[in-house]
Design a protein around this motif. Sequence first.
Motif, PDB file in Angstrom:
ATOM      1  N   PRO A 124     -31.644 -20.706  -6.005  1.00  0.00           N
ATOM      2  CA  PRO A 124     -30.189 -20.712  -6.195  1.00  0.00           C
ATOM      3  C   PRO A 124     -29.619 -22.118  -6.025  1.00  0.00           C
ATOM      4  CG  PRO A 124     -30.686 -19.921  -3.992  1.00  0.00           C
ATOM      5  CD  PRO A 124     -32.003 -20.236  -4.648  1.00  0.00           C
ATOM      6  N   CYS A 125     -28.796 -22.351  -4.957  1.00  0.00           N
ATOM      7  CA  CYS A 125     -27.887 -23.508  -4.904  1.00  0.00           C
ATOM      8  C   CYS A 125     -28.592 -24.859  -5.042  1.00  0.00           C
ATOM      9  CB  CYS A 125     -27.087 -23.479  -3.596  1.00  0.00           C
ATOM     10  SG  CYS A 125     -26.067 -21.991  -3.403  1.00  0.00           S
ATOM     11  N   MET A 126     -29.436 -25.228  -4.081  1.00  0.00           N
ATOM     12  CA  MET A 126     -30.017 -26.569  -4.120  1.00  0.00           C
ATOM     13  C   MET A 126     -31.049 -26.722  -5.232  1.00  0.00           C
ATOM     14  SD  MET A 126     -28.001 -27.830  -2.032  1.00  0.00           S
ATOM     15  CE  MET A 126     -28.498 -29.519  -2.335  1.00  0.00           C
ATOM     16  N   PRO A 127     -31.867 -25.725  -5.556  1.00  0.00           N
ATOM     17  CA  PRO A 127     -32.715 -25.876  -6.739  1.00  0.00           C
ATOM     18  C   PRO A 127     -31.907 -26.153  -8.011  1.00  0.00           C
ATOM     19  CG  PRO A 127     -33.553 -24.109  -5.370  1.00  0.00           C
ATOM     20  CD  PRO A 127     -32.240 -24.528  -4.763  1.00  0.00           C
ATOM     21  N   ALA A 128     -30.730 -25.529  -8.133  1.00  0.00           N
ATOM     22  CA  ALA A 128     -29.881 -25.816  -9.296  1.00  0.00           C
ATOM     23  C   ALA A 128     -29.402 -27.259  -9.273  1.00  0.00           C
ATOM     24  CB  ALA A 128     -28.690 -24.859  -9.313  1.00  0.00           C
ATOM     25  N   ARG A 129     -29.067 -27.765  -8.102  1.00  0.00           N
ATOM     26  CA  ARG A 129     -28.607 -29.156  -8.011  1.00  0.00           C
ATOM     27  C   ARG A 129     -29.750 -30.127  -8.265  1.00  0.00           C
ATOM     28  NH1 ARG A 129     -25.588 -25.714  -6.006  1.00  0.00           N
ATOM     29  NH2 ARG A 129     -23.328 -26.009  -5.771  1.00  0.00           N
ATOM     30  N   ARG A 130     -30.942 -29.750  -7.869  1.00  0.00           N
ATOM     31  CA  ARG A 130     -32.090 -30.596  -8.194  1.00  0.00           C
ATOM     32  C   ARG A 130     -32.251 -30.706  -9.707  1.00  0.00           C
ATOM     33  NH1 ARG A 130     -38.390 -29.589  -6.356  1.00  0.00           N
ATOM     34  NH2 ARG A 130     -39.187 -31.619  -7.054  1.00  0.00           N
ATOM     35  N   GLU A 131     -31.990 -29.618 -10.431  1.00  0.00           N
ATOM     36  CA  GLU A 131     -32.031 -29.682 -11.898  1.00  0.00           C
ATOM     37  C   GLU A 131     -30.972 -30.626 -12.448  1.00  0.00           C
ATOM     38  OE1 GLU A 131     -33.841 -25.418 -13.359  1.00  0.00           O
ATOM     39  OE2 GLU A 131     -31.807 -25.951 -13.906  1.00  0.00           O
ATOM     40  N   MET A 132     -29.795 -30.600 -11.848  1.00  0.00           N
ATOM     41  CA  MET A 132     -28.729 -31.470 -12.343  1.00  0.00           C
ATOM     42  C   MET A 132     -29.078 -32.941 -12.165  1.00  0.00           C
ATOM     43  SD  MET A 132     -25.369 -29.379 -11.092  1.00  0.00           S
ATOM     44  CE  MET A 132     -25.068 -27.709 -11.677  1.00  0.00           C
ATOM     45  N   HIS A 133     -29.802 -33.256 -11.086  1.00  0.00           N
ATOM     46  CA  HIS A 133     -30.249 -34.635 -10.868  1.00  0.00           C
ATOM     47  C   HIS A 133     -31.418 -34.994 -11.785  1.00  0.00           C
ATOM     48  CE1 HIS A 133     -28.242 -36.082  -7.027  1.00  0.00           C
ATOM     49  NE2 HIS A 133     -27.833 -34.822  -7.092  1.00  0.00           N
TER      50      HIS A 133
ATOM     51  N   GLY B 106     -32.633 -28.876   4.010  1.00  0.00           N
ATOM     52  CA  GLY B 106     -33.093 -28.695   2.637  1.00  0.00           C
ATOM     53  C   GLY B 106     -32.236 -29.341   1.575  1.00  0.00           C
ATOM     54  N   GLY B 107     -31.218 -30.114   1.973  1.00  0.00           N
ATOM     55  CA  GLY B 107     -30.380 -30.776   0.982  1.00  0.00           C
ATOM     56  C   GLY B 107     -30.077 -32.217   1.308  1.00  0.00           C
ATOM     57  N   ALA B 108     -30.773 -32.749   2.293  1.00  0.00           N
ATOM     58  CA  ALA B 108     -30.348 -34.013   2.899  1.00  0.00           C
ATOM     59  C   ALA B 108     -30.612 -35.250   2.045  1.00  0.00           C
ATOM     60  CB  ALA B 108     -31.041 -34.181   4.258  1.00  0.00           C
ATOM     61  N   THR B 109     -31.293 -35.129   0.919  1.00  0.00           N
ATOM     62  CA  THR B 109     -31.576 -36.322   0.110  1.00  0.00           C
ATOM     63  C   THR B 109     -30.697 -36.414  -1.133  1.00  0.00           C
ATOM     64  OG1 THR B 109     -33.342 -35.132  -1.047  1.00  0.00           O
ATOM     65  CG2 THR B 109     -33.979 -36.456   0.869  1.00  0.00           C
ATOM     66  N   TYR B 110     -29.775 -35.503  -1.308  1.00  0.00           N
ATOM     67  CA  TYR B 110     -28.990 -35.472  -2.544  1.00  0.00           C
ATOM     68  C   TYR B 110     -27.801 -36.426  -2.519  1.00  0.00           C
ATOM     69  CZ  TYR B 110     -31.623 -31.325  -4.019  1.00  0.00           C
ATOM     70  OH  TYR B 110     -32.608 -30.471  -4.393  1.00  0.00           O
ATOM     71  N   HIS B 111     -26.945 -36.305  -1.507  1.00  0.00           N
ATOM     72  CA  HIS B 111     -25.685 -37.049  -1.550  1.00  0.00           C
ATOM     73  C   HIS B 111     -25.893 -38.563  -1.450  1.00  0.00           C
ATOM     74  CE1 HIS B 111     -26.384 -35.736   2.637  1.00  0.00           C
ATOM     75  NE2 HIS B 111     -25.874 -36.894   2.989  1.00  0.00           N
ATOM     76  N   ASN B 112     -26.983 -39.004  -0.832  1.00  0.00           N
ATOM     77  CA  ASN B 112     -27.234 -40.441  -0.738  1.00  0.00           C
ATOM     78  C   ASN B 112     -27.705 -41.057  -2.054  1.00  0.00           C
ATOM     79  OD1 ASN B 112     -26.626 -41.555   1.911  1.00  0.00           O
ATOM     80  ND2 ASN B 112     -28.069 -40.035   2.687  1.00  0.00           N
ATOM     81  N   ARG B 113     -27.891 -40.277  -3.059  1.00  0.00           N
ATOM     82  CA  ARG B 113     -28.213 -40.824  -4.381  1.00  0.00           C
ATOM     83  C   ARG B 113     -26.954 -41.325  -5.099  1.00  0.00           C
ATOM     84  NH1 ARG B 113     -31.643 -39.748  -1.726  1.00  0.00           N
ATOM     85  NH2 ARG B 113     -31.440 -41.990  -1.501  1.00  0.00           N
ATOM     86  N   PHE B 114     -25.773 -40.948  -4.615  1.00  0.00           N
ATOM     87  CA  PHE B 114     -24.522 -41.417  -5.204  1.00  0.00           C
ATOM     88  C   PHE B 114     -24.164 -42.787  -4.632  1.00  0.00           C
ATOM     89  CE2 PHE B 114     -24.450 -36.910  -5.884  1.00  0.00           C
ATOM     90  CZ  PHE B 114     -23.695 -36.702  -7.039  1.00  0.00           C
ATOM     91  N   SER B 115     -23.352 -43.522  -5.359  1.00  0.00           N
ATOM     92  CA  SER B 115     -22.878 -44.818  -4.854  1.00  0.00           C
ATOM     93  C   SER B 115     -22.049 -44.644  -3.595  1.00  0.00           C
ATOM     94  CB  SER B 115     -22.026 -45.525  -5.917  1.00  0.00           C
ATOM     95  OG  SER B 115     -22.680 -45.630  -7.151  1.00  0.00           O
ATOM     96  N   SER B 116     -21.270 -43.582  -3.544  1.00  0.00           N
ATOM     97  CA  SER B 116     -20.436 -43.279  -2.379  1.00  0.00           C
ATOM     98  C   SER B 116     -20.179 -41.782  -2.371  1.00  0.00           C
ATOM     99  CB  SER B 116     -19.118 -44.064  -2.436  1.00  0.00           C
ATOM    100  OG  SER B 116     -18.465 -43.874  -3.674  1.00  0.00           O
ATOM    101  N   TYR B 117     -19.749 -41.275  -1.216  1.00  0.00           N
ATOM    102  CA  TYR B 117     -19.535 -39.820  -1.134  1.00  0.00           C
ATOM    103  C   TYR B 117     -18.630 -39.497   0.046  1.00  0.00           C
ATOM    104  CZ  TYR B 117     -23.331 -40.233   2.323  1.00  0.00           C
ATOM    105  OH  TYR B 117     -24.119 -40.615   3.387  1.00  0.00           O
ATOM    106  N   GLU B 118     -17.987 -38.333  -0.043  1.00  0.00           N
ATOM    107  CA  GLU B 118     -17.207 -37.777   1.050  1.00  0.00           C
ATOM    108  C   GLU B 118     -17.576 -36.304   1.197  1.00  0.00           C
ATOM    109  OE1 GLU B 118     -12.932 -39.086   1.542  1.00  0.00           O
ATOM    110  OE2 GLU B 118     -13.264 -39.612  -0.562  1.00  0.00           O
ATOM    111  N   LEU B 119     -17.791 -35.869   2.431  1.00  0.00           N
ATOM    112  CA  LEU B 119     -18.186 -34.492   2.719  1.00  0.00           C
ATOM    113  C   LEU B 119     -17.131 -33.846   3.614  1.00  0.00           C
ATOM    114  CD1 LEU B 119     -21.949 -35.165   3.609  1.00  0.00           C
ATOM    115  CD2 LEU B 119     -20.969 -34.720   1.355  1.00  0.00           C
ATOM    116  N   PHE B 120     -16.806 -32.585   3.326  1.00  0.00           N
ATOM    117  CA  PHE B 120     -15.801 -31.856   4.095  1.00  0.00           C
ATOM    118  C   PHE B 120     -16.435 -30.600   4.677  1.00  0.00           C
ATOM    119  CE2 PHE B 120     -13.710 -34.535   1.070  1.00  0.00           C
ATOM    120  CZ  PHE B 120     -12.712 -35.131   1.823  1.00  0.00           C
ATOM    121  N   ARG B 121     -16.158 -30.355   5.938  1.00  0.00           N
ATOM    122  CA  ARG B 121     -16.898 -29.363   6.708  1.00  0.00           C
ATOM    123  C   ARG B 121     -16.167 -28.029   6.802  1.00  0.00           C
ATOM    124  NH1 ARG B 121     -20.746 -31.563  10.164  1.00  0.00           N
ATOM    125  NH2 ARG B 121     -21.412 -29.388  10.256  1.00  0.00           N
TER     126      ARG B 121
END
Length: 596
Positions: free
Chosen positions: A48-57, A102-117
């Motif tokens: 589901p969620c993170m495997p789909a995002r891995r496809e997008m990358h 299981g998702g900790a390597t995705y957001h650091n691939r962007f130039s910059s990012y903001e996360l909301f909890r």
Amino acid sequence: MKAIMLMFDTLNRRYLPPYGADGVHAPNFERLGELTATFDNCYGGSMPCMPARREMHTGRYNFLHRSWGPLEPFDDSVPQMLSASGIHSHLVTDHYHYWQDGGATYHNRFSSYELFRGQEGDKWKGQVADPPMPQATASWRAGSPAWRQDWVNRQHMPTAASHPQTLTVDAGLEFIRTNHDSDNWFLQIECFDPHEPFLSYPEHRAHYLHAYDGDHFDWPDYRRVAEDQPTVDHLRAEYSALLTMCDASLGRVLDAMDAHRLWDDTMLIVCTDHGLLLGEHGWWGKNVQPWYDENIHTPLFIWDPRAAVRGERRASLVQTIDLGPTLLEYFGLRPSPDMHGVPLAGTVATDQPVHAGALFGNHGGHVNLTDGRYVYMRACADPSNQPLEEYTLMPTHMASRFTPDELRAAELAGPFAFTKGVPVLRVPGAAWGNPHHFGTLLFDLDHDPGQQHPLVDDAIELRMATLMTELMRRNDAPAGQFERMGLPATGEVGPQHLLARAQREQVSRSHAPLPPPTGFRNDGPGVLTSIDELLSDPRGREVLVGNLPMLAADGLRRMVGHLSPYRLAAMTPAISADQLRKLEAELTTADTEAPA
């Protein structure tokens, strides 16, 4: 050139007006359909969620090799490729899986990012005392740590303005205001909603006033539907209300496109990873049941300023794997050799064909294929659902690392075509559900769009199984996946490989409802007793593990110990009504024979 991807999680296209929904207040999705090309045949891939995002990358499937996990060292990443070429990539999101193991390597691939909890059971606010929690017998999540944490978090978002979805979109609009006069940027606004739990506010729920006097229910388990129709209708209204909140967020982004004249030079993609079953087919949720149309046939809207196509529909078969290559091509970059996705510029412009077939599924589940008309859900050939292996250099699950016990049998395996010459760990894998219990399914969406009447047609199945095998080979699927699915790793697919006819009885059994809980005892150890309580008693443990040996694993006990065997049976057809009755009888005997 600029691009914006607005992504919602768990967006069921059947609730969107551009896809025929009635009674859902979503005027901005209607507006979106008038401003973009609307895709009628978009499918998810790796679930589901993170495997789909891995496809997008990465622009390729990953569910045949790996379950939920991070980007691997050998993975291409479209945001990183953009950044390396001078295109600033920025992520704003409240999708809390990004900061789990299981998702900790995705957001650091962007130039910059903001996360909301704060979404779902995000481990956000610390509170030792229990928060106020409602009576929630309709939601069997009640009692889990995630349920408690969610109610801690909800105290800190009393209004729509304080909700993480709103804060995420606020941050995306801030980026647009700051950078609309600059060139060469990609903005990903990624909202966790309308993922469950379906928390929205009075202004959104006002569109769906209905009579309901049951317990609090806005967070379905992934299980069979055991509720009455008014409760089902109530949960659908809760989902619709949250979707209306998402619609308001979409409207804010469209307004920004208007205000800053971004339609002239900015691509807009509005998409999702998957949908959700909201009582259809007798199920809530995803993952444990087959990937029916409501979950995998997804909405997609694209505005490409080069083609300037508005208000038109596209019939070509496309997938999540195409989104990354589409962005690369838009910015003048070439997809990497490992990407199987196709840029969609020609499809947006003229409905250019893309794929003859599309694979989809989750690791250890059905392997599925659609050609745009037929959907083939192939179950494993053997009840063991083996062999099943993880191939990874990043051994983490969704929210934990692989344990030493899991890794003791790991061995180094040779590289795959996409690992850039790098060997990987081969680790014995396990699946939460077992597709064998559901059997192999074949549907004709032209004549059965609700997927209510599975076909047994050897000629069609042979054609679909052949195409499935070709695509698995093209994606360098592990040998174990061919063995698990009963398909040849080399050579032709023949009549001996067909499963729909042989597994028809399994399909029928999987649709059989459970007996109501009132048919079981509640005055002593039985199938309505919690698994933790049964396992803590030596006699109860002997009976329970004897009937359900998977419950001997401590890791599984931590996940489901607060449930009863009956509640666990509602989550998987692996536990039948007959097994529940047998377990009840043995627990009653053990209780009777217990010393005074």
